[in-house]
Design a protein around this motif. Sequence first.
Motif, PDB file in Angstrom:
ATOM      1  N   MET A  79       0.935  -1.283   0.099  1.00  0.00           N
ATOM      2  CA  MET A  79      -0.176   0.109  -0.105  1.00  0.00           C
ATOM      3  C   MET A  79       0.898   1.461   0.016  1.00  0.00           C
ATOM      4  O   MET A  79       0.554   2.114  -0.732  1.00  0.00           O
ATOM      5  CB  MET A  79      -0.826  -0.181   1.234  1.00  0.00           C
ATOM      6  N   GLY A  80       1.978   1.274   0.705  1.00  0.00           N
ATOM      7  CA  GLY A  80       3.056   2.397   0.774  1.00  0.00           C
ATOM      8  C   GLY A  80       3.559   2.902  -0.673  1.00  0.00           C
ATOM      9  O   GLY A  80       3.238   3.941  -1.082  1.00  0.00           O
ATOM     10  N   PRO A  81       4.091   1.853  -1.293  1.00  0.00           N
ATOM     11  CA  PRO A  81       4.628   2.160  -2.710  1.00  0.00           C
ATOM     12  C   PRO A  81       3.411   2.430  -3.603  1.00  0.00           C
ATOM     13  O   PRO A  81       3.390   3.426  -4.282  1.00  0.00           O
ATOM     14  CB  PRO A  81       5.590   0.908  -2.758  1.00  0.00           C
ATOM     15  N   LEU A  82       2.181   1.947  -3.589  1.00  0.00           N
ATOM     16  CA  LEU A  82       1.106   2.291  -4.173  1.00  0.00           C
ATOM     17  C   LEU A  82       0.657   3.382  -4.254  1.00  0.00           C
ATOM     18  O   LEU A  82       0.290   4.330  -5.050  1.00  0.00           O
ATOM     19  CB  LEU A  82      -0.045   1.142  -3.938  1.00  0.00           C
ATOM     20  N   GLY A  99      -5.793   8.463   9.686  1.00  0.00           N
ATOM     21  CA  GLY A  99      -4.776   7.449  10.365  1.00  0.00           C
ATOM     22  C   GLY A  99      -3.518   7.971  10.085  1.00  0.00           C
ATOM     23  O   GLY A  99      -3.264   8.693   9.360  1.00  0.00           O
ATOM     24  N   ALA A 100      -2.558   7.358  10.822  1.00  0.00           N
ATOM     25  CA  ALA A 100      -1.119   7.528  10.571  1.00  0.00           C
ATOM     26  C   ALA A 100      -0.395   6.281  10.944  1.00  0.00           C
ATOM     27  O   ALA A 100      -0.598   5.634  11.827  1.00  0.00           O
ATOM     28  CB  ALA A 100      -0.860   8.711  11.736  1.00  0.00           C
ATOM     29  N   GLY A 101       0.539   5.966   9.843  1.00  0.00           N
ATOM     30  CA  GLY A 101       1.397   4.813  10.015  1.00  0.00           C
ATOM     31  C   GLY A 101       2.389   4.696   9.007  1.00  0.00           C
ATOM     32  O   GLY A 101       2.710   5.770   8.472  1.00  0.00           O
ATOM     33  N   TYR A 102       2.241   3.404   8.635  1.00  0.00           N
ATOM     34  CA  TYR A 102       3.144   3.036   7.556  1.00  0.00           C
ATOM     35  C   TYR A 102       2.928   3.859   6.001  1.00  0.00           C
ATOM     36  O   TYR A 102       3.764   4.225   5.762  1.00  0.00           O
ATOM     37  CB  TYR A 102       2.940   1.418   7.346  1.00  0.00           C
TER      38      TYR A 102
END
Length: 134
Positions: A79-82, A99-102
């Motif tokens: 999901m991050g790279p996407l 939200g906050a995270g990866y």
Amino acid sequence: TFAEYGVETVAQMLGPEGGDPSALIASLRELGVTRDHRDKIERLARSPRPCGASGGCFDRAFLAACRPLHAQHMGCENMGPLLYSLVRFTKARHVLEVGAGYTSVWILQALADNDAELAACAAAVATDGYTVAQ
């Protein structure tokens, strides 16, 4: 196209070490490029373009900072790279994330890369006056 003539890059037409300014014009003339297009190609060849950012997501420090945020049980490893790619592709300047995270750091990096790229493009336009068709 230039490929028909065995030319793959503008650097090939610039001559050794970007050399003689007349070498590019002579090469373009041989290829049958019209005068107005020759002028545009010459300006672009000598400008600081391409004006994109290489992308901070490939930086070792960035990847090291992301590693502790990744939780395998969350199932968001892609999901991050996407999201980074999506934000870069759309050239977003603002993003609302719940939200906050990866994924947050990936989005923030994409926004920073967009700012760097757009600033570089604006500087190139100011320098050489050439803009891409809108």
